[in-house]
Scaffold this motif. Structure first.
Motif, PDB file in Angstrom:
ATOM      1  N   GLU A  94       1.923   3.851   2.928  1.00 36.35           N
ATOM      2  CA  GLU A  94       2.190   3.291   4.260  1.00 36.35           C
ATOM      3  C   GLU A  94       3.694   3.301   4.563  1.00 36.35           C
ATOM      4  O   GLU A  94       4.344   2.272   4.763  1.00 36.35           O
ATOM      5  N   ARG A 141      -3.852   3.441  -2.730  1.00 41.88           N
ATOM      6  CA  ARG A 141      -3.801   2.064  -2.222  1.00 41.88           C
ATOM      7  C   ARG A 141      -3.459   1.014  -3.289  1.00 41.88           C
ATOM      8  O   ARG A 141      -2.843   0.006  -2.976  1.00 41.88           O
ATOM      9  N   HIS A 155       3.056  -2.748   7.187  1.00 45.96           N
ATOM     10  CA  HIS A 155       2.049  -1.778   6.726  1.00 45.96           C
ATOM     11  C   HIS A 155       1.950  -0.619   7.712  1.00 45.96           C
ATOM     12  O   HIS A 155       2.615  -0.603   8.748  1.00 45.96           O
ATOM     13  N   SER A 156       1.016   0.317   7.405  1.00 47.34           N
ATOM     14  CA  SER A 156       0.673   1.385   8.353  1.00 47.34           C
ATOM     15  C   SER A 156      -0.836   1.484   8.466  1.00 47.34           C
ATOM     16  O   SER A 156      -1.557   1.247   7.502  1.00 47.34           O
ATOM     17  N   HIS A 160       0.850  -1.190   0.000  1.00 52.42           N
ATOM     18  CA  HIS A 160       0.000   0.000   0.000  1.00 52.42           C
ATOM     19  C   HIS A 160       0.888   1.243   0.000  1.00 52.42           C
ATOM     20  O   HIS A 160       1.609   1.491   0.977  1.00 52.42           O
TER      21      HIS A 160
HETATM   22 ZN   LIG Z   1      -1.735  -1.697   4.363  1.00 50.57          ZN
END
Ligand SMILES: [Zn+2]
Length: 386
Positions: free
Chosen positions: A200, A247, A292-293, A197
């Protein structure tokens, strides 16, 4: 193909709306904004009044998560304060607190320069001739990532091999760092992923710290790489990163829903490379971490532990993190993956422990660096004692 997901997702390629790279010019005000750089995202820039402009920010396609990412440079002919109001499509809200890059250094915007009315956000900047970059998260383009890992592997040829596993949808390089010492045969494998993503970046910073610790040349890291084999993918979705996507990848798809049928080239080639490596070395995956974030720090884990390659790992690792990070409490959310995400793929496809390692959008870099380092060291300790 890996089955077992209750809610399959159609990851066939979808149309994305191209962003025109350009400099927007509010001529009568002498104010400019540009999205013409890797990671840029600004779809329109229009005058609202003499001291305010509207920033039009759209996603690459919809439906999409509410991760309204933006990034632009701005400047003016004369020094003056100027206001910018964010405008997103209906149904999408402001998420990221603006980060400013001024004279090469990133900082958070001062909270007194943010104004909120209902859900509409306006910021104030002091403009001048030199450009300010304004972005939802610090920009780490595919080129920045490449510069980082190129420096990282220098002089460590005995421990790490840098390879290309192929190209993304739009032809960008998909790199892997292949870590082990001696012979790769029969070594158990740990897979590290990040930047599925694009915005992130805090998760990517944890990945950087984690990987640097594995390559630190400490006695433990040497012993670890004598025994284990790491496949680290530092940029899974380079198209999304450079195109300033919210995204999705160049195929308009969330790659972290494609870990079942592999319809997107990024996941297809990563899975193929992992499979080839397992076969060649008579190995198995024991652990997969996907960085991820999200809004806050959290580890997403699978409920199923019994019968996996490391049934006690999660419990041991989390308690070690709490013991070794001051004032830190692990936030774990355990659930079985119903959608085709990477942590489900590690479990259903390889009976391995899969964890989505999420760093908060606002977690300070010094904390992230510490989490990355301690979590790598404690992982090594546990796996060496196994
Ligand atoms: Zn993510």
């Amino acid at each position: 193909m890996v089955k077992g997901y209750k809610n399959p997702v159609d990851t066939s390629t979808k149309k994305i709306v191209a962003q025109n790279k350009q400099t927007f010019d509010l001529e009568d005000l002498g104010v400019f904004a540009s999205n013409d750089f890797d990671g840029g995202r600004l779809n329109g820039f229009v005058k609202y009044n003499d001291s305010t402009a509207i920033l039009i920010v759209n996603p690459e396609n919809t439906p999409i998560n509410n991760s309204a990412y933006y990034a632009f440079e701005t400047w003016s002919n004369t020094s003056k304060p100027f206001y910018f109001t964010f405008q997103y499509p209906k149904g999408y809200k402001h998420r990221y607190v603006p980060k400013l890059k001024i004279n090469g250094t990133w900082s958070l915007i001062d909270s007194t320069d943010i104004f909120k009315k209902d859900s509409i956000v306006t910021i104030k900047l002091n403009l001048g001739k030199s450009r300010i970059t304004v972005a939802g998260q610090e920009i780490q383009s595919s080129n920045d990532v490449k510069n980082w890992y190129t420096r990282l592997v220098k002089g460590k040829e005995g421990s790490v091999r840098l390879k290309s596993i192929g190209e993304s949808k739009m032809g960008r390089d998909l790199p892997v760092l292949d870590l082990y010492r001696g012979d790769a045969k029969n070594k158990e494998i740990i897979v590290l992923l990040t930047r599925q993503h694009p915005p992130e970046v805090t998760g990517y910073y944890a990945f950087q710290s984690f990987l640097s610790t594995l390559l630190s040349n400490s006695n433990m890291s040497k012993r670890f790489l004598d025994k284990y084999h790491i496949l680290a993918f530092p940029i899974v979705n380079p198209d999304g990163v450079d195109m300033g996507h919210w995204r999705h990848n160049g195929g308009g798809v969330d790659t972290n829903r494609d870990w079942s049928i592999y319809r997107q080239p990024e996941i297809k080639q990563i899975v193929k490379y992992i499979g080839k490596t397992l076969k060649k070395n008579n190995s198995k995956i024991v652990l997969g971490l996907d960085f991820h974030s999200t809004y806050h720090d959290v580890f997403y884990t699978n409920n199923i532990r019994e019968g996996t390659t490391l049934p006690n790992f999660i419990e041991q690792w989390f308690s070690a993190l709490e013991q070794n990070i001051p004032n830190y409490k692990v936030n774990e959310a355990a659930a079985n993956s119903t959608k085709p995400v990477s942590k489900g793929w590690f479990l259903y496809g390889h009976q391995a422990v899969g964890i989505t390692y999420e760093i908060g959008d606002k977690t300070p870099k010094t904390n992230i660096d510490l989490f990355g380092e301690v979590s790598a060291n404690e992982m090594m300790k546990i796996l060496l004692d196994k």
